[in-house]
Design a protein around this motif. Structure first.
Motif, mmCIF file in Angstrom:
data_model
loop_
_atom_site.group_PDB
_atom_site.id
_atom_site.type_symbol
_atom_site.label_atom_id
_atom_site.label_comp_id
_atom_site.label_asym_id
_atom_site.label_seq_id
_atom_site.Cartn_x
_atom_site.Cartn_y
_atom_site.Cartn_z
ATOM 1 N N GLU A 232 0.834 -1.202 0.000
ATOM 2 C CA GLU A 232 0.000 0.000 0.000
ATOM 3 C C GLU A 232 0.869 1.252 0.000
ATOM 4 N N LYS A 233 0.252 2.360 -0.248
ATOM 5 C CA LYS A 233 0.936 3.634 -0.136
ATOM 6 C C LYS A 233 0.939 4.075 1.320
ATOM 7 N N PRO A 234 1.708 4.983 1.780
ATOM 8 C CA PRO A 234 2.710 5.683 0.996
ATOM 9 C C PRO A 234 3.995 4.867 0.875
ATOM 10 N N ASP B 92 -1.349 1.806 -6.706
ATOM 11 C CA ASP B 92 -1.776 3.192 -6.837
ATOM 12 C C ASP B 92 -3.223 3.062 -7.305
ATOM 13 N N HIS B 93 -4.160 3.291 -6.415
ATOM 14 C CA HIS B 93 -5.529 2.895 -6.751
ATOM 15 C C HIS B 93 -6.113 3.704 -7.913
ATOM 16 N N TYR B 94 -5.495 4.863 -8.237
ATOM 17 C CA TYR B 94 -5.983 5.604 -9.409
ATOM 18 C C TYR B 94 -5.772 4.783 -10.692
ATOM 19 N N LEU B 95 -4.756 3.947 -10.691
ATOM 20 C CA LEU B 95 -4.495 3.143 -11.885
ATOM 21 C C LEU B 95 -5.532 2.041 -12.082
ATOM 22 N N GLY B 96 -6.378 1.859 -11.078
ATOM 23 C CA GLY B 96 -7.459 0.889 -11.217
ATOM 24 C C GLY B 96 -8.771 1.551 -11.620
ATOM 25 N N LYS B 97 -8.789 2.869 -11.704
ATOM 26 C CA LYS B 97 -10.046 3.544 -12.060
ATOM 27 C C LYS B 97 -10.310 3.358 -13.551
ATOM 28 N N GLU B 98 -11.579 3.108 -13.836
ATOM 29 C CA GLU B 98 -11.984 2.797 -15.207
ATOM 30 C C GLU B 98 -11.498 3.865 -16.203
ATOM 31 N N SER C 182 -10.209 17.081 -7.027
ATOM 32 C CA SER C 182 -10.637 17.893 -5.877
ATOM 33 C C SER C 182 -11.513 17.049 -4.968
ATOM 34 N N GLU C 183 -11.368 17.311 -3.684
ATOM 35 C CA GLU C 183 -12.174 16.582 -2.687
ATOM 36 C C GLU C 183 -12.898 17.585 -1.819
ATOM 37 N N SER C 184 -14.132 17.287 -1.464
ATOM 38 C CA SER C 184 -14.838 18.196 -0.568
ATOM 39 C C SER C 184 -14.655 17.794 0.895
ATOM 40 N N ARG D 163 2.605 14.914 -1.099
ATOM 41 C CA ARG D 163 3.020 13.514 -0.959
ATOM 42 C C ARG D 163 1.822 12.572 -1.103
ATOM 43 N N ASP D 164 0.693 13.002 -0.565
ATOM 44 C CA ASP D 164 -0.477 12.126 -0.505
ATOM 45 C C ASP D 164 -1.091 11.889 -1.890
ATOM 46 N N MET D 165 -1.113 12.880 -2.725
ATOM 47 C CA MET D 165 -1.832 12.769 -4.006
ATOM 48 C C MET D 165 -0.957 13.057 -5.233
ATOM 49 N N ASN E 193 2.025 10.473 -6.384
ATOM 50 C CA ASN E 193 1.615 9.178 -6.924
ATOM 51 C C ASN E 193 0.523 9.334 -7.989
ATOM 52 N N HIS E 194 -0.733 9.608 -7.544
ATOM 53 C CA HIS E 194 -1.858 9.585 -8.490
ATOM 54 C C HIS E 194 -1.709 10.627 -9.613
ATOM 55 N N MET E 195 -1.331 11.859 -9.243
ATOM 56 C CA MET E 195 -1.288 12.910 -10.272
ATOM 57 C C MET E 195 -0.149 12.638 -11.262
ATOM 58 N N GLY F 117 -6.742 18.938 -3.786
ATOM 59 C CA GLY F 117 -6.851 19.488 -2.445
ATOM 60 C C GLY F 117 -8.065 18.979 -1.721
ATOM 61 N N LYS F 118 -8.057 19.229 -0.425
ATOM 62 C CA LYS F 118 -9.182 18.824 0.424
ATOM 63 C C LYS F 118 -10.054 20.039 0.705
ATOM 64 N N ARG F 119 -11.310 19.738 1.088
ATOM 65 C CA ARG F 119 -12.302 20.773 1.412
ATOM 66 C C ARG F 119 -12.483 21.774 0.269
ATOM 67 N N VAL G 153 -16.082 20.849 -4.695
ATOM 68 C CA VAL G 153 -16.716 19.607 -5.164
ATOM 69 C C VAL G 153 -15.745 18.439 -5.113
ATOM 70 N N LYS G 154 -16.329 17.251 -5.145
ATOM 71 C CA LYS G 154 -15.518 16.048 -5.313
ATOM 72 C C LYS G 154 -15.521 15.739 -6.799
ATOM 73 N N SER G 155 -14.376 15.846 -7.420
ATOM 74 C CA SER G 155 -14.347 15.643 -8.867
ATOM 75 C C SER G 155 -12.922 15.368 -9.341
ATOM 76 N N ILE H 268 -13.242 11.433 -14.790
ATOM 77 C CA ILE H 268 -12.811 10.216 -14.094
ATOM 78 C C ILE H 268 -13.761 9.849 -12.964
ATOM 79 N N GLN H 269 -14.216 10.865 -12.217
ATOM 80 C CA GLN H 269 -15.201 10.623 -11.165
ATOM 81 C C GLN H 269 -15.800 11.941 -10.706
ATOM 82 N N PRO H 270 -17.016 11.981 -10.169
ATOM 83 C CA PRO H 270 -17.914 10.852 -9.963
ATOM 84 C C PRO H 270 -18.525 10.348 -11.278
HETATM 85 O O1 LIG Z 1 -4.808 8.020 -1.962
HETATM 86 C C1 LIG Z 1 -5.637 8.806 -1.543
HETATM 87 O O2 LIG Z 1 -6.746 9.010 -2.276
HETATM 88 C C2 LIG Z 1 -7.910 9.561 -1.686
HETATM 89 C C3 LIG Z 1 -8.773 10.027 -2.837
HETATM 90 O O3 LIG Z 1 -9.119 8.917 -3.602
HETATM 91 P P1 LIG Z 1 -10.425 8.942 -4.508
HETATM 92 O O4 LIG Z 1 -10.419 7.623 -5.170
HETATM 93 O O5 LIG Z 1 -11.578 9.142 -3.578
HETATM 94 O O6 LIG Z 1 -10.263 10.094 -5.438
HETATM 95 C C4 LIG Z 1 -7.599 10.692 -0.744
HETATM 96 O O7 LIG Z 1 -8.772 11.078 -0.050
HETATM 97 C C5 LIG Z 1 -6.571 10.231 0.266
HETATM 98 O O8 LIG Z 1 -6.194 11.329 1.095
HETATM 99 C C6 LIG Z 1 -5.357 9.697 -0.418
HETATM 100 O O9 LIG Z 1 -4.518 9.060 0.542
#
Ligand SMILES: O=C1O[C@H](COP(=O)(O)O)[C@@H](O)[C@H](O)[C@H]1O
Ligand SMILES: NC(=O)C1=CN([C@@H]2O[C@H](COP(=O)(O)OP(=O)(O)OC[C@H]3O[C@@H](n4cnc5c(N)ncnc54)[C@H](OP(=O)(O)O)[C@@H]3O)[C@@H](O)[C@H]2O)C=CC1
Length: 493
Positions: A150-152, A180-186, A218-220, A237-239, A242-244, A342-344, A347-349, A380-382
């Motif tokens: 798992e990460k990190p 890297d769970h983003y690599l599993g997103k459709e 973006s995350e809400s 480091r969190d996003m 790896n994912h970006m 970023g957080k907060r 929107v979540k998008s 990519i989502q939602p």
């Molecule tokens: O790896 C992480 O991803 C989530 C966001 O994932 P998502 O699939 O909901 O976009 C993030 O909230 C978390 O901080 C981070 O560790």
């Protein structure tokens, strides 16, 4: 019907079986694979310190999948394959007991010696577990062995290197599956297909036709229960590391000669190598950081990051990062890849916007500034799908307006169930397909790029908080684009 060769057999050992990730992601993923007939000959051993029994473990597993459409018969058949083994991963006696149980289950479930070790635990344990698995002979049976991590993966390049050396002393690179769970997103997996299966785009996919590419995640939500982890990590480091970075690599890579793990990875690695390293002194020209203050999300008041818990009150951790990444190669020289996460935020998008260059002269807009560039948006989502923005005739001849061609990939539209990222990745791992896992070289190059940004930021204390919850981040992130004549495309729609 799933073909026989696509039904992998294995004993899956989950370290951290009582934890959040196992409950929220791993058990539901396994259940869905079981329900769809992808796995039949398998057993799961849950390992953690809590004094659970097989019965209490199975109850927990059943509880974690209760929201998935189920038949009781299936559920029992599923949970009866779960076994609990109390384990303290720091105690070597635990590994002998674990090995005995694995051997027993291999006989009962005909799993041919194949073993997955899934480390759903804090990273400080990764090295010690890998070492002990080797030391105590858990890798010695016939059949394949795979380690899922798992990460990190580290906190910076030196710590990632050290961790990698510890793991590599026990497992070969091709046995290691770094998630890297983003690599599993459709739709992340679809980037490659959209690019390389369509003559329409690939010819335009370069600095002669593309103005810039924007990736927003973006995350809400705020940090929720993960403040302790997050405060040592931060958004970069969190996003971003790896994912970006992975999304940038998929968008920018050259077509691989085939779809094997080696070829796809090798193309991504070339992109990461070509990313212009940011001199720490110049960090402000390329990257912006932010931390959320109080604000409103969906009409409700929310606190700022520093008020989330007492230990965060003086925190300078960034909950937002935006950056301009330049890829200095023949295809991309001069085209900024903008990322932001970023957080907060409002929107979540998660969206990718590819902005094409405007044509030199447009006859259909009176004002040149009204001209709408063609955009390819990968949702990519939602929502999952693709939208292409074109210009088409407005009410009268001589006028144009942007129109949307939309394709929605969402489950509801098709009545099918798009597997979740974790389900796909776990299944890939069972099949031995590491394409959507990260190779060490990718991890190392990403850290090397990110470390310079963080080094630049360490030179100066940030003026935090600098964005209100419920907005799309600090104003400096808008300036980062406007100085190049660009702006962020909205992700709300
Ligand atoms: O790896 C992480 O991803 C989530 C966001 O994932 P998502 O699939 O909901 O976009 C993030 O909230 C978390 O901080 C981070 O560790
Ligand atoms: N939760 C999430 O959404 C995400 C998590 N991750 C990563 O997944 C990993 C696990 O996270 P998460 O599930 O949230 O963490 P939790 O804190 O919820 O779970 C940790 C697990 O480790 C076990 N554990 C702790 N110490 C020991 C020990 N000495 N021996 C054996 N087991 C031990 C705990 O069980 P017990 O106390 O019973 O021993 C528990 O099962 C981390 O690397 C995290 O970064 C990544 C992305 C998202």
């Amino acid at each position: 019907m799933v073909e026989e060769q696509l039904k992998p057999k294995a004993v899956i050992v989950i370290f951290g079986a009582t934890g959040d990730l196992a409950k929220r992601k791993l058990y539901p993923s396994l259940y869905r694979m079981f329900r769809s007939g992808k796995i039949e000959d398998f057993a799961v051993i849950g390992a953690a310190r809590r004094p659970w029994t097989n019965e209490s473990y199975r109850e927990n597993v059943e509880q974690s999948v209760k929201n998935i459409d189920m038949r009781d018969k299936d559920l029992q058949a599923f949970s009866s394959r779960f076994f609990y083994q109390p384990v303290d991963v720091t105690n070597s006696a635990s590994y002998q007991d674990l090995n005995s149980l694995i051997q027993e289950l291999e006989e009962d479930f005909h799993t041919e010696g194949n073993r997955v070790f899934y480390l759903a635990m804090a990273p400080e344990f990764f090295g010690i577990i890998a070492k002990n698995l080797k030391l105590h002979g858990l890798k010695d049976s016939a059949g394949w062995k795979r380690l899922v991590i798992e990460k990190p993966f580290g906190h910076d390049l030196p710590s990632a290197k050290q961790l990698n050396e510890e793991i590599r002393s026990a497992f070969d690179e091709d046995q290691i599956y770094r998630i890297d769970h983003y690599l599993g997103k459709e739709m992340v997996q679809n980037i490659e297909v959209i690019r390389f299966a369509n003559g329409l785009f690939e010819h335009l996919w370069n600095n002669r036709f593309i103005s810039n590419i924007q990736i927003t995640s973006s995350e809400s939500l705020g940090v929720e229960e993960r403040a302790r982890y997050y405060d040592h990590s931060g958004a970069t480091r969190d996003m971003a590391q790896n994912h970006m970075m992975q999304m940038v690599a998929l968008l920018a890579m050259e077509p691989p000669i085939n779809l094997t793990t080696e070829e796809v990875r090798s193309e991504k690695i070339k992109v990461l190598r070509a990313m212009r390293s940011v001199n720490p002194e110049d960090v402000d020209a390329y990257f912006v950081r932010g931390q959320y203050g109080p604000g409103q999300i969906a009409g409700s008041e929310v606190t700022g990051y520093r008020e989330e818990t007492e230990e965060l009150q003086d925190s300078d951790t960034e909950t937002y990062v935006a950056g301009k990444i330049m890829i200095d190669n023949y295809r991309w020289a001069g085209v900024p890849f903008y990322i932001r996460t970023g957080k907060r935020l409002a929107v979540k998008s998660t969206k990718i916007v590819v902005e094409f260059q405007n044509i030199p002269m447009n006859l259909y807009y009176e004002n040149k500034d009204d001209q709408h560039p063609n955009l390819l948006v990968i949702n990519i989502q939602p929502e999952e799908g693709v939208t292409l923005y074109l210009n088409a005739k407005k009410d009268k001849v001589g006028h144009a307006e942007p129109i949307k061609l939309s394709y929605r990939n969402n489950l509801t539209d098709h009545g099918i169930n798009t597997p979740e990222a974790y389900e796909k990745l776990l299944y890939d791992c069972l099949l031995g397909d590491a394409t959507n896992f990260t190779h060490w070289d990718e991890v190392a190059l990403s850290w090397s790029f990110i470390d310079s940004i963080l080094a630049g930021w360490r030179m100066k204390r940030p003026a935090f908080p600098n964005y209100a919850s419920g907005t799309m981040g600090p104003d400096a992130a808008n300036k980062l684009l406007s100085k190049n004549g660009h702006h962020w495309w909205p992700v709300e729609e």
